[in-house]
Scaffold this motif. Structure first.
Motif, short mmCIF file in Angstrom:
data_model
loop_
_atom_site.label_atom_id
_atom_site.label_comp_id
_atom_site.label_asym_id
_atom_site.label_seq_id
_atom_site.Cartn_x
_atom_site.Cartn_y
_atom_site.Cartn_z
N TRP A 19 0.86 -1.18 0.00
CA TRP A 19 0.00 0.00 0.00
C TRP A 19 0.89 1.23 0.00
O TRP A 19 1.82 1.33 0.79
CB TRP A 19 -0.87 -0.03 1.25
CG TRP A 19 -1.54 1.26 1.55
CD1 TRP A 19 -1.08 2.23 2.40
CD2 TRP A 19 -2.76 1.73 1.01
NE1 TRP A 19 -1.96 3.27 2.42
CE2 TRP A 19 -3.00 2.99 1.58
CE3 TRP A 19 -3.69 1.20 0.11
CZ2 TRP A 19 -4.12 3.74 1.26
CZ3 TRP A 19 -4.80 1.96 -0.19
CH2 TRP A 19 -5.01 3.21 0.38
N ARG A 60 -9.53 -0.51 -4.12
CA ARG A 60 -8.85 -1.62 -4.77
C ARG A 60 -8.45 -2.69 -3.74
O ARG A 60 -8.62 -3.88 -3.96
CB ARG A 60 -7.60 -1.09 -5.47
CG ARG A 60 -7.48 -1.58 -6.89
CD ARG A 60 -6.39 -0.86 -7.60
NE ARG A 60 -5.33 -1.77 -8.00
CZ ARG A 60 -4.05 -1.57 -7.77
NH1 ARG A 60 -3.64 -0.50 -7.12
NH2 ARG A 60 -3.17 -2.44 -8.18
N ILE A 114 -9.80 -3.11 -0.78
CA ILE A 114 -11.00 -3.71 -0.19
C ILE A 114 -11.57 -4.77 -1.13
O ILE A 114 -11.93 -5.86 -0.70
CB ILE A 114 -12.03 -2.60 0.11
CG1 ILE A 114 -11.47 -1.67 1.19
CG2 ILE A 114 -13.36 -3.19 0.55
CD1 ILE A 114 -12.09 -0.30 1.24
N ASP A 115 -11.59 -4.46 -2.42
CA ASP A 115 -12.04 -5.45 -3.40
C ASP A 115 -11.23 -6.72 -3.30
O ASP A 115 -11.77 -7.82 -3.28
CB ASP A 115 -11.91 -4.88 -4.83
CG ASP A 115 -13.14 -4.07 -5.21
OD1 ASP A 115 -14.14 -4.14 -4.46
OD2 ASP A 115 -13.09 -3.37 -6.22
N MET A 116 -9.89 -6.56 -3.23
CA MET A 116 -9.03 -7.73 -3.17
C MET A 116 -9.36 -8.58 -1.95
O MET A 116 -9.37 -9.80 -2.02
CB MET A 116 -7.58 -7.30 -3.09
CG MET A 116 -7.03 -6.77 -4.39
SD MET A 116 -5.25 -6.58 -4.20
CE MET A 116 -5.06 -4.87 -4.61
N LEU A 128 -12.22 -8.80 -0.30
CA LEU A 128 -13.53 -9.45 -0.36
C LEU A 128 -13.59 -10.51 -1.45
O LEU A 128 -14.24 -11.54 -1.29
CB LEU A 128 -14.62 -8.40 -0.56
CG LEU A 128 -14.72 -7.38 0.58
CD1 LEU A 128 -15.78 -6.35 0.27
CD2 LEU A 128 -15.00 -8.07 1.91
#
Lengths: 335, 335
Positions: free
Chosen positions: A101, A109, A111-113, A115
């Protein structure tokens, strides 16, 4: 070119047992007769069968993956902590997914990864307070542990440094070294921990009767930032006899900056750093510092994550990790 | 407490399109009308829909996960390479699973982890040549890239240092500094790269007419190992005027060891290291060194992995990464 994936049914046939016996053999806590278990394991071994964790994760709606959000791996303390966290997760049956990060990255991006892979939990050790990450983790029920960060949501657990003790120890060692007028060398964009420790340091110094005569913010939080801060500090003409630098790389750079100007440590100025990096013990510096043990931080973080996974609805707790004073020559002033 | 997982069907209903239109919207390269696509994305956004990568991985029998087998993250060059590899993988749509490896660990455990998650590929940067990992990767068709390792299987690609150039540059800079009798400081259990570079260094030194008068193996590959090697070397009584240390931490420790004995660099002995760690540029050392760029290593590794994924049956290729000489004061001898 890869061989056909061996299924549980293949194992059941080879072992002469039911499909369900195979499944029970590979499920933690499920009951299976020892003789059956042995047959299943022998068949699995000979066929090269492996439990498909992806399938299991889909059924359980939770994988064994844990997101490890990190920044600034160049810093040896951070790299060591990440290494210990990864080892600890693997030892507990989890798999750490490393998500670097940087400031300016879009949190959506990340958070998507998290979930997309139904992660079992997440650990955030990056610098920026990840408000959105904490909010989304709470929304989607992902256990989250923040390392050395300000609180951002009720549900996220935190592991923080005992900054009160760290600031006080730094002030006390300068006082014991006979210092009376001191300076604080920080950084332009201090992290939560550094900001907090600075306040405790200033308060403790004043309580001990020390005059905090100057504050300088290092432009970079590395050796170069320390040398540059020393140059600016000396140009200001303020006289002090002791300095606390917010990290060891800055402190070592500060000592080199003093040397370049013909001053020496501790004779002209006592210096205390923070972190206890390996370089602090090098004979060219012998830097007194406040040590935070990476092993303690990793252990507290893993314990906090396991607690969150076991009790996802409990409110997040904050664990303080202790520090200790490492006294070396940089504060041993002639009396 | 987590909300019900939103399905593609929910998105299709909200958007007023078919289930297949939703699927095509989220598949790279699939064709979908722009107006449909916009409706799907708006519905997905409002419902918080996310593609389930676990399900997709199961169907494709390959996940977007890439195993990153690492050891020795304490070493700043290694930590920086891991950070760059992780960033590069994420930028290419992969997710790095960090698998720390120590000597003595059982490789079967690592291999199981890789196969259980149907990894798309694996990168090994750990010290020990992972014969079993390479064999199993070939057997199960997992693309594999080895970083700075000896060849272990036909199919695994490798990224290695141009050790011939590195060894030659170190010998040449000592020769240019006017050295005639030199020593080599290695380590007790040298890695593949260090062993290879040593051979090229010794050969180049002899070709240049230098006498290699002594070899010492550092007990540890860090600053302490360097100081201890200096002590042992000085006790041997062998006279030399230049030294090549197999890494920068050893070289810096060696310089500190010389200082402790009242000798100075470069006046008494020229010193050249290898790696170009940040500390090499510090004014207390100003170490001449051979630089290998972590960015170059990471780029070459990612390119090799992408090539292996695209063409799983092609034989593994070896990519050499160049090095460069960084000249500082430690080899600038008075003539």
């Amino acid at each position: 070119m890869s061989e056909r994936q061996v299924t549980a049914l293949d194992v059941a046939r080879r072992a002469g047992v039911s499909r369900s016996a195979v499944s029970r053999t590979f499920t933690v806590g499920a009951s299976v007769a020892p003789a059956t278990r042995d047959k299943v394991l022998a068949a699995a071994e000979s066929l090269g069968y492996r439990v498909n964790f992806l399938a299991r994760s889909l059924i359980l709606r939770r994988s064994e993956l844990v997101a490890l959000v990190v920044s600034d791996m160049d810093h040896s303390f951070r790299a060591r902590t990440v290494d210990l966290l990864a080892r600890g997760l693997v030892a507990r049956g989890y798999r750490p997914v490393l998500l670097p990060w940087s400031e300016g990255d879009h949190p959506a991006r990340l958070i998507d990864m998290m979930l997309q892979y139904s992660v079992a939990g997440a650990i955030v050790t990056s610098d920026t307070p990840p408000h959105q990450i904490a909010e989304q983790s709470a929304r989607w029920g992902v256990p989250l542990v923040l390392v050395n960060k300000a609180p951002v949501a009720d549900r996220s657990a935190r592991v923080v440094q005992d900054t009160e003790a760290a600031g006080r120890l730094a002030a006390e060692v300068l006082c014991s070294a006979g210092c009376r007028r001191i300076a604080y060398i920080g950084q332009e964009r201090p992290s939560y921990t550094i900001r907090d420790r600075r306040e405790h340091f200033i308060a403790a110094a004043r309580e001990l009767g020390l005059v905090v005569a100057a504050e300088v913010a290092g432009a970079a939080q590395n050796h170069f930032g320390g040398m540059e801060a020393a140059e600016r500090f000396l140009a200001s003409g303020v006289a002090v006899d002791g300095v606390h630098c917010c990290n060891d790389f800055l402190a070592i750079g500060f000592i080199d900056g003093l040397r370049r100007a013909g001053l020496s440590t501790p004779a002209d100025l006592a210096v205390v750093g923070c972190d206890d990096i390996a370089e602090a013990a090098w004979p060219a510096y012998e830097l007194t510092t406040i040590r935070q043990d990476a092993g303690d931080v990793a252990r507290a973080t893993l314990d906090a994550l396991m607690a969150c996974i076991a009790e996802p609805n409990a409110p997040g707790r904050t664990t303080e990790v202790g520090v200790s004073l490492i006294e070396r020559a940089s504060t041993q002033r002639p009396t």
